[in-house]
Structures are given as structure tokens and as C-alpha cells.
Design a protein around this motif. Structure first.
Motif, PDB file in Angstrom:
ATOM      1  N   ASP A 114       1.079  -1.107  -0.071  1.00 37.34           N
ATOM      2  CA  ASP A 114      -0.445   0.153  -0.623  1.00 37.34           C
ATOM      3  C   ASP A 114       0.840   1.364  -0.017  1.00 37.34           C
ATOM      4  N   ASN A 115       1.931   1.083   0.778  1.00 35.15           N
ATOM      5  CA  ASN A 115       3.020   2.181   0.610  1.00 35.15           C
ATOM      6  C   ASN A 115       4.527   1.879  -0.008  1.00 35.15           C
ATOM      7  N   ALA A 116       3.582   1.828  -1.580  1.00 32.85           N
ATOM      8  CA  ALA A 116       4.881   1.224  -2.288  1.00 32.85           C
ATOM      9  C   ALA A 116       6.320   2.369  -1.682  1.00 32.85           C
ATOM     10  N   TRP A 117       5.889   3.310  -1.929  1.00 34.55           N
ATOM     11  CA  TRP A 117       7.621   4.244  -2.097  1.00 34.55           C
ATOM     12  C   TRP A 117       8.230   4.163  -0.804  1.00 34.55           C
ATOM     13  N   SER A 118       7.436   4.525   0.176  1.00 34.88           N
ATOM     14  CA  SER A 118       7.961   4.480   1.959  1.00 34.88           C
ATOM     15  C   SER A 118       8.884   5.949   1.785  1.00 34.88           C
ATOM     16  N   LEU A 119       8.007   6.564   1.432  1.00 29.84           N
ATOM     17  CA  LEU A 119       8.490   8.424   1.163  1.00 29.84           C
ATOM     18  C   LEU A 119       7.574   9.029   1.890  1.00 29.84           C
ATOM     19  N   SER A 120       7.228  10.248   2.488  1.00 25.80           N
ATOM     20  CA  SER A 120       5.992  11.022   2.183  1.00 25.80           C
ATOM     21  C   SER A 120       5.872  11.754   1.153  1.00 25.80           C
ATOM     22  N   ASN A 121       4.362  12.105   1.392  1.00 23.97           N
ATOM     23  CA  ASN A 121       3.663  12.488  -0.049  1.00 23.97           C
ATOM     24  C   ASN A 121       4.890  13.770  -0.503  1.00 23.97           C
ATOM     25  N   LYS A 122       5.595  14.454   0.634  1.00 27.43           N
ATOM     26  CA  LYS A 122       6.185  15.236   0.028  1.00 27.43           C
ATOM     27  C   LYS A 122       7.779  15.532  -0.550  1.00 27.43           C
ATOM     28  N   LEU A 123       8.053  14.118  -0.581  1.00 32.64           N
ATOM     29  CA  LEU A 123       8.888  13.390  -1.239  1.00 32.64           C
ATOM     30  C   LEU A 123       9.165  12.385  -2.225  1.00 32.64           C
ATOM     31  N   CYS A 124       7.356  12.158  -2.366  1.00 30.44           N
ATOM     32  CA  CYS A 124       7.959  11.634  -3.703  1.00 30.44           C
ATOM     33  C   CYS A 124       6.217  11.559  -4.499  1.00 30.44           C
ATOM     34  N   PRO A 125       6.754  11.538  -5.353  1.00 29.60           N
ATOM     35  CA  PRO A 125       5.104  11.607  -6.715  1.00 29.60           C
ATOM     36  C   PRO A 125       4.277  11.098  -6.820  1.00 29.60           C
ATOM     37  N   CYS A 126       3.542  11.237  -5.769  1.00 27.44           N
ATOM     38  CA  CYS A 126       1.765  10.102  -5.306  1.00 27.44           C
ATOM     39  C   CYS A 126       1.228  10.503  -5.839  1.00 27.44           C
ATOM     40  N   LYS A 127       0.957  11.171  -6.595  1.00 33.27           N
ATOM     41  CA  LYS A 127      -0.274  11.871  -7.535  1.00 33.27           C
ATOM     42  C   LYS A 127       0.201  12.991  -8.403  1.00 33.27           C
ATOM     43  N   GLY A 128      -0.750  13.571  -9.504  1.00 31.67           N
ATOM     44  CA  GLY A 128      -0.690  14.356 -10.747  1.00 31.67           C
ATOM     45  C   GLY A 128      -0.134  15.051 -10.121  1.00 31.67           C
ATOM     46  N   PRO A 129       1.034  16.071 -11.275  1.00 30.74           N
ATOM     47  CA  PRO A 129       1.407  17.107 -11.331  1.00 30.74           C
ATOM     48  C   PRO A 129       0.864  18.087 -11.027  1.00 30.74           C
ATOM     49  N   LEU A 130       1.031  19.560 -10.792  1.00 27.24           N
ATOM     50  CA  LEU A 130       0.177  20.600 -10.278  1.00 27.24           C
ATOM     51  C   LEU A 130       0.441  21.405 -11.279  1.00 27.24           C
ATOM     52  N   CYS A 131       0.917  20.744 -12.838  1.00 29.74           N
ATOM     53  CA  CYS A 131       0.753  21.700 -13.955  1.00 29.74           C
ATOM     54  C   CYS A 131       1.024  20.493 -15.161  1.00 29.74           C
ATOM     55  N   ILE A 132       0.990  20.708 -16.014  1.00 33.01           N
ATOM     56  CA  ILE A 132       0.526  20.131 -17.433  1.00 33.01           C
ATOM     57  C   ILE A 132       2.115  20.654 -17.847  1.00 33.01           C
ATOM     58  N   LEU A 133       2.947  20.063 -18.162  1.00 28.87           N
ATOM     59  CA  LEU A 133       4.461  20.556 -18.320  1.00 28.87           C
ATOM     60  C   LEU A 133       4.406  21.100 -19.655  1.00 28.87           C
ATOM     61  N   ASN A 134       4.626  22.235 -19.519  1.00 32.48           N
ATOM     62  CA  ASN A 134       4.758  23.248 -21.417  1.00 32.48           C
ATOM     63  C   ASN A 134       5.788  23.202 -21.574  1.00 32.48           C
ATOM     64  N   LYS A 135       7.164  22.472 -21.098  1.00 33.13           N
ATOM     65  CA  LYS A 135       8.637  21.996 -21.466  1.00 33.13           C
ATOM     66  C   LYS A 135       8.995  21.077 -21.469  1.00 33.13           C
ATOM     67  N   GLN A 136       9.841  21.045 -22.673  1.00 34.72           N
ATOM     68  CA  GLN A 136      10.517  19.771 -22.406  1.00 34.72           C
ATOM     69  C   GLN A 136      11.470  19.939 -21.292  1.00 34.72           C
ATOM     70  N   LEU A 137      11.741  18.188 -20.666  1.00 34.17           N
ATOM     71  CA  LEU A 137      12.358  18.110 -19.378  1.00 34.17           C
ATOM     72  C   LEU A 137      13.608  18.007 -19.809  1.00 34.17           C
ATOM     73  N   THR A 138      14.987  18.482 -19.377  1.00 34.86           N
ATOM     74  CA  THR A 138      16.371  18.261 -19.672  1.00 34.86           C
ATOM     75  C   THR A 138      17.243  18.041 -18.559  1.00 34.86           C
TER      76      THR A 138
END
Length: 365
Positions: A114-138
Motif C-alpha cells: 500500500d505504501n510502495a514509495w515508503s516516503l512521505s507525500n512531500k518526497l515522492c510523486p504519489c499523485k498527478g503534477p500541479l500543472c501540465i508540462l509546458n517545456k521539455q525536461l532536460t
């Protein structure tokens, strides 16, 4: 370290503690073995020396734990296990595959927890991003900033898998090997089985694209051959009341994953009954180390589908390119280059003293 001349006409006389003064990457048990091996080593010595000069660049990560995970592991001050232990993530959840002691553990029991990350929600992407990505990640900085994750979070140790897939797609797009307008993207990969849950930690940067991934490899158990999973939610954090525990925490566009046991060239006909791949991705391929790659390379040449490969170090990629070119008669379309999303945790006990990281370098044909 093993003597670089091991397996020659004469037996090794002791421990390999005599380092080549040119490249500094290979060792010998004696002066006589070093002398006899020079005819072989002289062709690679200058190349390895050049690769060693890039060590600082390879070890350059933005994380607060970077020195512990790179220099100290290479210098055997830390081990992968001790580093993970200090992070509080050793032998738990998704982290079970990051050290040798995980080999004897039932992976499914930990990865599907159930807690596959074993981290708090501040340290892992356990839910969707706050905004749509508008640039390429580099870079890792780009990803951490986009997902609002602090640089002391170790999640990059796992996310190098899906972000290497992302980087491979970006490279293929840059060379117009695949179309930007496709609504469906089928990818064939030779990732370890456990990586399907790691992909579930990553959201597609193009939410309108439907993604199907075939994982192919002899490491997939026969009893799981043909198993299909739909990834429609993120791996959970340790917070009881986090939104990731809600049924509303879903991907914008689900990812389907199918497992295939066996070699790619043997499974290709079955694979293509449902999906013709847009892109073949082979992380940490080890092409020069395994003869079983030869028929797969011949198949890729025949079907003319773009393929992106990664490996642990530049030398492994160089040897792979030579092997592939001998089959295809062509240089790589995407030259060997450093992967910005390589895993920021050094590999222990490598054959050379070159710094090695999972998915460290990429190239494509």
C-alpha cells in the motif's frame, strides 16, 4: 579487480593491483601480464583515458546526497545498501531491487504494498503534477521543480527508469524517427519485470497520448508470460490521508503494460499481432557482452523500427556501437551521449574503474 590479461597463455600470479599508468582503468597481476597484454590494450587505452577525464561530469548531480551516492560508493566508503539504509528505504517497497540483498526477497510482496514509495507525500510523486508540462525536461532539476519535490528526496534512484524512456522518446522525436502527432505510442523494452511499478510512478508528459509498453526479456518468469497490467494510479506514499489513496488519483491517460518471457527476436511475431512498435528501447542492454543480441539486431535492421539503447558506461556503448555497425553497416543515428536522467547512485564492483551508473549513456539506430 581482475587482471585484464586473465585468460591468456599464462596464469595470473596474484592479486591484480598494478594499475595501467595511461588510462588508470585496468589492472594487472604482474609486469609480465601487463606487457603481454599491451598489444590488446593499446587500442583502448587512450579512449578509456578520455572517458576517465569525464568523471566529474558523470558524478555531477544536484541532490544533497550526491557525494554519498557517487564518490563514496566508488571509493567503497558507502555501499548501495548502507546508502539506502541511511535514507530509510532499504529493503522496502519499490526500493527492494536497488541492492544485492533484494535478490532473495519476494519482490511482489514489497512492490505491490500500500505504501510502495515508503516516503512521505512531500518526497515522492504519489499523485498527478500541479500543472501540465509546458517545456521539455532536460535535467533532474527540471523534473524535481515540475513535481515540486525537494532535492533531498531519493526518488530519482527509481525514476531513472521511466525518465530514461521519456528521454529516449525525446531523442527519437528530435531525429524525426517517430511522429509527434501519433495518438498511440507502442514501445517495446527489455526492462526488468519489477520496473512496471516504477513506470506507474511517472505520468505521461503528453496526456493525450495513449501508451502501450511491451516488456520483453528472458528474466521475466514463464508463468507471467502474457500478463497485462493497466497502470491508472500512482504508487502510494506513507501518508494515511493523502489524496493518492483516493480513487480519484488516476493518470490522465492510462498506460498498458504486457510482459513477454524470452528474447525479443523470438517473441517479435507474437508481439506484433496486436501492436506494431513505434520505438524499441533497451535499457542497460549489454550488447557487446551477450551473443543473444545478434539475432535481435539483425531483426531490428530488417524491420526498420528505431531503437534506443543505454548502458552503464561510455565504453560499453562504444563496444555496442561497434557490434551493431558490424551487422547494420551503419553508424548510430543518435550518437553516444550522456543521459541526463541516469541513476544518481554508482554501481558497485565494476570491471573497470570507470564511473558506472544505470542508464548512464544513450545511443540510437
Amino acid at each position: 579487480m581482475e587482471c585484464a590479461a586473465k585468460g591468456g597463455q599464462r596464469r595470473c600470479s596474484g592479486s591484480a593491483n598494478r594499475r595501467c599508468g595511461g588510462c588508470g582503468t585496468v589492472f594487472y597481476c604482474s609486469v609480465s601480464h601487463q606487457t603481454s597484454h599491451w598489444g590488446v590494450h593499446k587500442e583502448e587505452c587512450g579512449r578509456l583515458k578520455q572517458q576517465m577525464s569525464s568523471m566529474l561530469l558523470l558524478n555531477d548531480f544536484p541532490f544533497t546526497f550526491s557525494r554519498e551516492a557517487t564518490h563514496q560508493v566508488c571509493e567503497k566508503v558507502e555501499t548501495r545498501c548502507s546508502f539506502l539504509e541511511k535514507q530509510g528505504i532499504h529493503r522496502v517497497g519499490l526500493w527492494i531491487c536497488e541492492c544485492r540483498c533484494g535478490d532473495s526477497i519476494n519482490l511482489s510482496d514489497h512492490i505491490r504494498s500500500d505504501n510502495a514509495w515508503s516516503l512521505s507525500n512531500k518526497l515522492c510523486p504519489c499523485k498527478g503534477p500541479l500543472c501540465i508540462l509546458n517545456k521539455q525536461l532536460t535535467s533532474w532539476n527540471d523534473y524535481y521543480e515540475w513535481r515540486d519535490i525537494p532535492l533531498h528526496s531519493p526518488v530519482a534512484l527509481l525514476l531513472h527508469w521511466p525518465l530514461t524512456i521519456y528521454q529516449s522518446i525525446q531523442l527519437a522525436l528530435s531525429k524525426q524517427l517517430i511522429s509527434e502527432t501519433t495518438d498511440e505510442l507502442a514501445r517495446n523494452g527489455t526492462l526488468p519485470t519489477c520496473c512496471i511499478w516504477r513506470v506507474a510512478c511517472f505520468t505521461s508528459c503528453s496526456p493525450t497520448v495513449r501508451v502501450h509498453i511491451d516488456f520483453v526479456g528472458p528474466g521475466i518468469p514463464h508463468d507471467r508470460n502474457g500478463e497485462r497490467t493497466t497502470l491508472c494510479s500512482y504508487a502510494h506514499c506513507t501518508e494515511v490521508d493523502c489524496r493518492c489513496k483516493s480513487s480519484k488519483s488516476e493518470f490522465i491517460s492510462p498506460i498498458t503494460v504486457t510482459l513477454h518471457s524470452g528474447f525479443y527476436h523470438d517473441r517479435y511475431t507474437q508481439l506484433t499481432k496486436e501492436f506494431i512498435p513505434d520505438l524499441i528501447i533497451a535499457p542497460n542492454a549489454g550488447i557487446a557482452a551477450y551473443k543473444t543480441w545478434l539475432p535481435t539486431i539483425e531483426l531490428i535492421k530488417e524491420i526498420e523500427i528505431p531503437a534506443i539503447f543505454s548502458d552503464y558506461c561510455e565504453e560499453a556503448c562504444h563496444l555496442a556501437v561497434n557490434c551493431i555497425s558490424s551487422v547494420t553497416g551503419c553508424p548510430p543515428i543518435i550518437p553516444i551521449q550522456l543521459n541526463p536522467f541516469r541513476q544518481p547512485l554508482a554501481v558497485e564492483d565494476t570491471a573497470l574503474t570507470l564511473p558506472c551508473y544505470s542508464n548512464c549513456f544513450l545511443f540510437g539506430i
